[in-house]
Design an enzyme around this catalytic site. Sequence first.
Site, mmCIF file in Angstrom:
data_model
loop_
_atom_site.group_PDB
_atom_site.id
_atom_site.type_symbol
_atom_site.label_atom_id
_atom_site.label_comp_id
_atom_site.label_asym_id
_atom_site.label_seq_id
_atom_site.Cartn_x
_atom_site.Cartn_y
_atom_site.Cartn_z
ATOM 1 N N ARG A 115 22.977 92.869 22.804
ATOM 2 C CA ARG A 115 22.373 92.311 21.410
ATOM 3 C C ARG A 115 20.952 92.459 21.323
ATOM 4 O O ARG A 115 20.603 92.223 20.462
ATOM 5 C CB ARG A 115 23.046 90.848 21.635
ATOM 6 C CG ARG A 115 24.622 90.689 20.915
ATOM 7 C CD ARG A 115 25.021 91.150 19.810
ATOM 8 N NE ARG A 115 24.165 90.513 18.555
ATOM 9 C CZ ARG A 115 24.599 89.328 17.996
ATOM 10 N NH1 ARG A 115 25.646 88.643 18.579
ATOM 11 N NH2 ARG A 115 23.767 88.801 17.153
ATOM 12 N N LYS A 116 20.291 92.789 22.413
ATOM 13 C CA LYS A 116 18.739 92.665 22.144
ATOM 14 C C LYS A 116 18.429 94.056 21.738
ATOM 15 O O LYS A 116 19.030 95.034 21.810
ATOM 16 C CB LYS A 116 18.091 92.316 23.574
ATOM 17 C CG LYS A 116 18.589 90.810 23.840
ATOM 18 C CD LYS A 116 18.367 89.714 22.842
ATOM 19 C CE LYS A 116 18.731 88.350 23.445
ATOM 20 N NZ LYS A 116 20.402 88.191 23.657
#
Length: 376
Positions: free
Chosen positions: A183-184
């Site tokens: 998700r980064k």
Amino acid sequence: MSNAKIPVMLPCLGEEEAQAAAEAVRSGWVAQGPRVTAFEKAFAERVGAAEGIAVSNCTTGLHLALVAIGVGPGDEVIVPSLSFIATANAARYVGATPVFADVDLATGNLTEATIDAVRTERTKAIIAVHQGGNPFDTRALRAAATRWGVALVEDAACAAGSTAYGRPVGEGALIAAWSFHPRKVITTGEGGMITTDDAEWAVRLRRLREHGMNVSAAERHAATQPVLEAYLETGYNYRMTDIQAAVGLVQLDRLDGLVAQRRELAARYDELLKGIEGVTPVTVPGYAESNYQSYWILFGAEFATDRDDVLRILADAGISARRGIMAAHLEPAYAGVEADLPNTERLTRHSLILPLHHLLTAEDQDRIVGVLRTLA
């Protein structure tokens, strides 16, 4: 107009990452080894720190950071409730008590005032989060922590590529923990990093992530004579693999381009959302540049549709959004914890995260904001 599903987030992975991982496998060195060392050096340099210590994820990084600064039973650690629950859990891992502080409504970040409101003589450390990649006021919080005599741990899980006062958010941090979850902005699958300028801490952190051994497995394998290692203290198995680090090195080369693209998309969201009554985008303070790991909006009372209904309607339209950042004090794991956090509770209950990733198109953004307009 396309009716294809719009994901909230996509990792930017390609053939270069696949080749780098394959080369690591072919080398025969797939555990922690030379690629981890190279990734540590490259990442630390990129964020303005002297030392990088690769770990299995950001949560283990936060845990080791608290161990390094000597936090333990009887101590209090001030944390935002408005954060992924790992931020608060890290304090519990070392036997300390997490104390929840409220955040600024516009930025989602702790401030000197919200921290001071819950600070006590038992406060040993603060974990401040660069929330969603939006930097907190590094000058103010670092100065305040020094004045109060407490350690400031920076949860930079989402912040690779963000800047504060024109410098990378990791520059000048006492100690910071980073995430490479998918998700980064950049990812190694799972994985994390600790950065610090303290060389002695770095030595101990590398030991702690590898069972407390006085010599690393890589050093033992490289030796020409047998090495009888010793275990100097209770350690952990928090290592990163060379396969992950190989991917991370390629991802790091992509970082500047990805951040530039995300800032362009965020600026376009800002323009599209103007004039929609009851919708306030995340505020990036003047001293900062966000990497926009997350782009969230806050609904006011004048917005006609409940946040949870908005999420359902977006999903029905093929648009994947997420609820606003969680509030740890409202979760069963923290039942019974008393906390007066009005801004935190408003943000977690009345905000949502919009899709933002490298494949998001202008047409996608028009479609997303078009649905929001119909619900205002």
